[in-house]
Motif scaffolding. Sequence first.
Motif, PDB file in Angstrom:
ATOM      1  N   UNK A 170       0.855  -1.189   0.000  1.00 25.97           N
ATOM      2  CA  UNK A 170       0.000   0.000   0.000  1.00 25.97           C
ATOM      3  C   UNK A 170       0.895   1.244   0.000  1.00 25.97           C
ATOM      4  N   UNK A 171       1.016   1.927  -1.148  1.00 24.95           N
ATOM      5  CA  UNK A 171       1.757   3.191  -1.162  1.00 24.95           C
ATOM      6  C   UNK A 171       0.993   4.249  -0.378  1.00 24.95           C
ATOM      7  N   UNK A 172       1.720   4.999   0.431  1.00 24.47           N
ATOM      8  CA  UNK A 172       1.125   6.084   1.223  1.00 24.47           C
ATOM      9  C   UNK A 172       1.933   7.342   0.923  1.00 24.47           C
ATOM     10  N   UNK A 173       1.311   8.328   0.285  1.00 18.58           N
ATOM     11  CA  UNK A 173       2.074   9.499  -0.151  1.00 18.58           C
ATOM     12  C   UNK A 173       1.140  10.628  -0.582  1.00 18.58           C
ATOM     13  N   UNK A 174       1.716  11.800  -0.906  1.00 17.33           N
ATOM     14  CA  UNK A 174       0.888  12.922  -1.376  1.00 17.33           C
ATOM     15  C   UNK A 174       0.496  12.828  -2.849  1.00 17.33           C
ATOM     16  N   UNK A 176       2.175   7.237  -5.673  1.00 15.23           N
ATOM     17  CA  UNK A 176       0.956   6.582  -6.123  1.00 15.23           C
ATOM     18  C   UNK A 176       0.917   6.505  -7.651  1.00 15.23           C
ATOM     19  N   UNK A 177       1.219   7.620  -8.314  1.00 14.67           N
ATOM     20  CA  UNK A 177       1.157   7.669  -9.773  1.00 14.67           C
ATOM     21  C   UNK A 177       2.187   6.738 -10.409  1.00 14.67           C
ATOM     22  N   UNK A 178       3.423   6.795  -9.922  1.00 19.58           N
ATOM     23  CA  UNK A 178       4.490   5.993 -10.534  1.00 19.58           C
ATOM     24  C   UNK A 178       4.311   4.511 -10.225  1.00 19.58           C
ATOM     25  N   UNK A 179       3.948   4.186  -8.995  1.00 24.67           N
ATOM     26  CA  UNK A 179       3.722   2.787  -8.625  1.00 24.67           C
ATOM     27  C   UNK A 179       2.579   2.192  -9.440  1.00 24.67           C
ATOM     28  N   UNK A 180       1.502   2.935  -9.580  1.00 24.74           N
ATOM     29  CA  UNK A 180       0.352   2.452 -10.351  1.00 24.74           C
ATOM     30  C   UNK A 180       0.745   2.206 -11.804  1.00 24.74           C
ATOM     31  N   UNK A 181       1.535   3.115 -12.368  1.00 26.03           N
ATOM     32  CA  UNK A 181       1.995   2.960 -13.750  1.00 26.03           C
ATOM     33  C   UNK A 181       2.775   1.654 -13.922  1.00 26.03           C
ATOM     34  N   UNK A 182       3.695   1.378 -12.991  1.00 28.12           N
ATOM     35  CA  UNK A 182       4.522   0.169 -13.090  1.00 28.12           C
ATOM     36  C   UNK A 182       3.706  -1.104 -12.828  1.00 28.12           C
TER      37      UNK A 182
END
Length: 199
Positions: free
Chosen positions: A170-174, A178-184
């Motif tokens: 679970x990425x937790x960030x502003x 979130x954007x980069x993890x979702x892309x990968x």
Amino acid sequence: TDSRYAAPSEAKARVKMAFENLNKWQFDILCKRIDSTARGNIGYEVDALLEAIGEDAISIIVISYPGSGRITSGGYLIVNGAPLQKTDVAKDPINPLKKSFIPSVIQQQSRFKVAHISLETVLEGTRVLQLELLNKIMQGNRIIVLDAVTDDDIEEIAKAMVQLIDYKIVPVDPGPLTAIYSKHMLAKQTDKKKILAAI
């Protein structure tokens, strides 16, 4: 969830309800957005997610937002060149933050073990970072805070996270992580085969 200034118990309840509603949709990727200056009930809300998801859930916190002047080094959040506790956030009338060391800020609110991975390790690249993440998880840490000063650092963190296939990450960030993890993650799930049609 509008839970930044809610009481901890209310913040947890709202996050749990949001998760239960999302879970009905059978999502592939779950991310937790937080304030880039660490305000709010971050630890309590992360706990609510980890409890709801299960024992194989791990939270990766990268509070850096380089494009907005927020970076972390040595675990300390620097906002436009100043430590968090030296900014206006320290004077917040509802929830003043008197510390800049993010692992401590999170640990004060969480019942889970919180670990920190330094910028030195992040700069070593994806493979080293993946091994260090696994090491922290094996030590019983369910929440891991990582340093990042550039978008490239966040990219390396996201690449390492995608390799942790035995856990629900679970990425937790502003926003940037979130954007980069979702892309990968989405790229990994997409069929790599390509067809060339010459007509």
